[in-house]
Design an enzyme around this catalytic site. Structure first.
Site, PDB file in Angstrom:
ATOM      1  N   HIS A 248       0.809  -1.217   0.000  1.00  0.00           N
ATOM      2  CA  HIS A 248       0.000   0.000   0.000  1.00  0.00           C
ATOM      3  C   HIS A 248       0.842   1.268   0.000  1.00  0.00           C
ATOM      4  CE1 HIS A 248      -3.463  -2.526   0.566  1.00  0.00           C
ATOM      5  NE2 HIS A 248      -2.893  -3.076   1.625  1.00  0.00           N
ATOM      6  N   ARG A 249       2.151   1.110  -0.128  1.00  0.00           N
ATOM      7  CA  ARG A 249       3.009   2.292  -0.154  1.00  0.00           C
ATOM      8  C   ARG A 249       2.810   3.093  -1.447  1.00  0.00           C
ATOM      9  NH1 ARG A 249       7.599   2.350   3.073  1.00  0.00           N
ATOM     10  NH2 ARG A 249       7.648   0.075   2.944  1.00  0.00           N
TER      11      ARG A 249
END
Length: 311
Positions: A248-249
């Site tokens: 999810h970065r």
């Protein structure tokens, strides 16, 4: 022959092409929280030249460069060997502390560096803290610096976990015939100007660099005031989903980079067009195929997967 004291690095404002690379470096400068830039490309595509020129333009000196054969002591700091031989215990700063003082750490051929050192460097960039517990040294130091790594994928890759830790990734582009011609003439002119005491060409390039540096600093100062609407946050999340981004970065970095791009333009609100411009930088290395050894190129198929989101 260059005059004494002249640094033979082409001025940043005179670098031909490589617009994506230059934009990524500028975004990371405006928003250091992005977490660094990874540059990939074949030999001879000006990766190192652009990074060094950018450091000279923004900070007035060359970046701290991490050699491939760097030891833990050289990177993290340790004891001064000469002092130990005299029976004195004196700590020696490492390259990370030097990068904190100068503002930028450059890791050439980062894919050939020991994974454990790469992980430590990325941890420090992410947390702002260097924790050292070794050989009688116990310290936690607060450090802040920009990070730029380069790699030639023909010489090996990075583990997916390390790839993901770099905020942005760009690939160097080949030049058109016209740009190759401009590059040749620009470099030849620069080499001639280096040997001159008074150089209007270099003076103009310095003025251009100073103006860009002022614009970058203004964008950095304005960044907290640039709005990221809910719809833009959702757009980043939807793009990451469409591209099956690992982790999810990516969507967070896309939002940070889009906001920095808006600040660079002097805008007060982040818009979808800002997201569209930076999306390949934030997500190309987080696609499943790229994260597991595939190509880093961003092509029409990638665009097609998100096109309707920007209609």
């Amino acid at each position: 022959m260059p005059l004494p004291g002249a640094i033979p690095i082409l001025p940043y404002s005179r670098v031909v092409g490589q617009d994506d690379l230059k934009l990524a470096l500028e975004l990371n400068f405006v928003a250091p929280g992005i977490g660094g830039v990874l540059i990939t490309g074949q030999r001879g595509t000006a990766k190192s030249t652009v990074v060094r020129a950018f450091a000279l333009m923004t900070r007035g000196e060359l970046p701290v460069t991490l050699p491939i054969n760097a030891t833990d002591d050289r990177v993290l700091g340790g004891w001064e060997l000469d002092a130990l031989m005299r029976g004195e215990a004196r700590e020696q700063s490492g390259l990370l502390e030097e990068a904190h003082e100068k503002g930028l750490l450059y890791v050439d051929e980062v894919n050939l560096l020991d994974d454990h050192l790469v992980n430590i460097i990325l941890d420090v960039v992410s947390t702002g803290v260097l924790s050292v517990q070794r050989e009688g040294i116990a310290a936690a130091k607060h450090l802040s610096f920009g990070l730029v790594g380069t790699m030639n994928p023909e010489e090996g890759g990075l583990r997916p976990q390390l790839l993901d830790r770099f905020g942005l990734m760009v690939t160097t582009a080949g030049l058109t015939t016209e740009d190759r011609h401009r590059m040749i003439m620009t470099v030849l002119a620069f080499e001639e100007e280096l040997a001159r005491g008074e150089s209007p060409w270099r003076a103009e390039a310095e003025r251009e660099g100073a103006a860009l540096r002022s614009a970058l600093l203004a964008a950095r100062a304005a960044l907290p005031e640039v709005e990221v609407p809910e719809a833009v946050g959702m757009l980043c999340a939807e793009c990451a989903g469409r591209l099956s981004a690992v982790g999810h970065r990516g969507e967070l970095v896309a939002a940070q980079a889009a906001r920095a791009f808006a600040a660079l333009e002097g805008a007060v609100r982040t818009e979808p067009r800002h997201v569209r411009r930076v999306l390949p930088f934030a997500l190309r290395h987080r696609r499943p195929e790229s994260a597991h050894g595939g190509t880093f190129e961003w092509g029409p198929d990638d665009d097609a997967r998100v096109d309707d989101l920007f209609d």
